[in-house]
Design an enzyme around this catalytic site. Sequence first.
Site, PDB file in Angstrom:
ATOM      1  N   LYS A  29      46.069  31.451  45.689  1.00 22.03           N
ATOM      2  CA  LYS A  29      44.717  32.220  45.403  1.00 22.03           C
ATOM      3  C   LYS A  29      43.542  31.222  45.826  1.00 22.03           C
ATOM      4  O   LYS A  29      43.662  30.235  45.802  1.00 22.03           O
ATOM      5  CB  LYS A  29      44.606  32.329  43.934  1.00 22.03           C
ATOM      6  CG  LYS A  29      43.616  33.520  43.476  1.00 22.03           C
ATOM      7  CD  LYS A  29      44.068  34.806  43.620  1.00 22.03           C
ATOM      8  CE  LYS A  29      43.247  35.829  43.155  1.00 22.03           C
ATOM      9  NZ  LYS A  29      43.978  37.249  43.113  1.00 22.03           N
TER      10      LYS A  29
HETATM   11  N1  GLU Z   1      43.584  39.862  45.340  1.00 24.96           N
HETATM   12  C1  GLU Z   1      44.534  40.707  45.185  1.00 24.96           C
HETATM   13  C2  GLU Z   1      45.551  40.367  44.079  1.00 24.96           C
HETATM   14  O1  GLU Z   1      45.082  39.859  43.107  1.00 24.96           O
HETATM   15  C3  GLU Z   1      45.374  41.031  46.461  1.00 24.96           C
HETATM   16  C4  GLU Z   1      45.969  39.811  46.935  1.00 24.96           C
HETATM   17  C5  GLU Z   1      46.662  40.079  48.422  1.00 24.96           C
HETATM   18  O2  GLU Z   1      46.775  41.312  48.943  1.00 24.96           O
HETATM   19  O3  GLU Z   1      47.220  39.026  49.073  1.00 24.96           O
HETATM   20  O4  GLU Z   1      46.642  41.022  44.144  1.00 24.96           O
END
Ligand code: GLU
Length: 476
Positions: free
Chosen positions: A107
């Site tokens: 993240k």
């Molecule tokens: N930000 C989104 C999540 O928390 C998508 C993450 C992604 O597609 O890699 O799942």
Amino acid sequence: MSTPNEPSFRESVDIMFNRAVALMDLPPGLEEKIRVCNATYTVRFGVRLRGQIQTFTGYRSVHSEHMEPVKGGIRFALGVNQDEVEALAALMTYKCALVEAPFGGSKGGLHVDPREYDEHEMELITRRFAYELIKRDMINPAQNVPAPDMGTGEREMAWIADQYKRMNTTDINGVACVTGKPTNAGGIQGRTEATGRGVQYALREFFRDTEGVAKAGMSGTLDGKRIIVQGLGNVGYHAAQFLAEEDGCKIVGIIERDGALVDDRGLDVDAVRNWIGGHGGVSGYPDGTYVENGASVLEKDCDILVPAALEGVINLSNAERVIAPLIIEAANGPVTAGADSVLREKGTVIIPDMYANAGGVTVSYFEWVKNLSHIRFGRMQRRQEEARHQLVVDELERLSRHLGDSWSMTPDFKDKYLRGADELELVRSGLDDTMRAAYQSMASVWHDRGDVDDLRTAAYLVSIGKVADSYRAKGL
Ligand code: GLU
């Protein structure tokens, strides 16, 4: 908002993880290896804006590299800090494992309020942040693939992809360095709606599980269910819109930053969204009743509560008063560990974040595969499939004429049957299948194991089991 005894978001994730591993038989070393966050890179960089240099702080955290690339969004918000990014990276590991997206968890976050800057300024900031991450391989199609999250969207992803390509001109797979791109820049149909669509598919699957529905003290189908949604951003908007339009749900409350709207007759989701777009909030909206203390609406009577905004909104200070029998965590971490035990005690069923909002990363996976294969889904098969269907239709019609029968196909059936699936239909089909399969894996643990009484623990058991298997297979 929360009480002093409230654990932080990061601690909440650890508490929930620990509760699950206590029911597993993992060697202690492996348990620790899975729990910890492998690395967090902090970057501070300056951008010249409005005649002076402004310094920004950003993070990219890698929780688990049992599979690579690692995957997870990049968030632009003032609440971003290392603890939050690490908690979100851990959730990505479990989320990807649960829905069998072949990625580790990661993240990113940038401490910035995107509403304070114009488009050109945001481009400079995003490209500079991306540059810092790309040069350290923290954005890379084989190693680390970001996506949108709170405060980011297609626009930012397109800038990041372009920045990567400028810095890696000969990487033929460069466009796969990030997902959630616009379709004209290597994106895939259905990615923007994916997380909200996944929430809809998750609820549909939940209501097919009669045992689960009974555990929530509910009955029937989604039709007519009264829903309160918190946050009408990308996830909350799509979820609410699809549930109202396609499943007969009534959106009886919408909570936003500046307050909430309630209306037992059901709110028009599109109209509210447009109003927010034009006025910056829900206050003044001509229909329904405006409630200044938005958070109090989390405690209002409804069938399904959909927190789709921030983490920690249901916590020790309000959990006791939250009366919805079913909560689906469209956001990441909206229920703290403390609130989770209060609600479990009351018999509230919580469909956990790592499953409920996994639609986004699932379609990200499809986009990444599309980028690596350099061809859109369905391009080879679509017309061939249509031709084969046409053969069947022609033959049936010939037979019916031959038998002198007045039988004929309804034009609607014929249209639908003859049309080969386009990319959007294939994406939705893959997403639906993923959400159903992941629910089944979670629900069988929930229903079959006497020592598991909630879906979150079941979800952790399934996903930690998969991560553990993958570490074992690697010989770690
Ligand atoms: N930000 C989104 C999540 O928390 C998508 C993450 C992604 O597609 O890699 O799942």
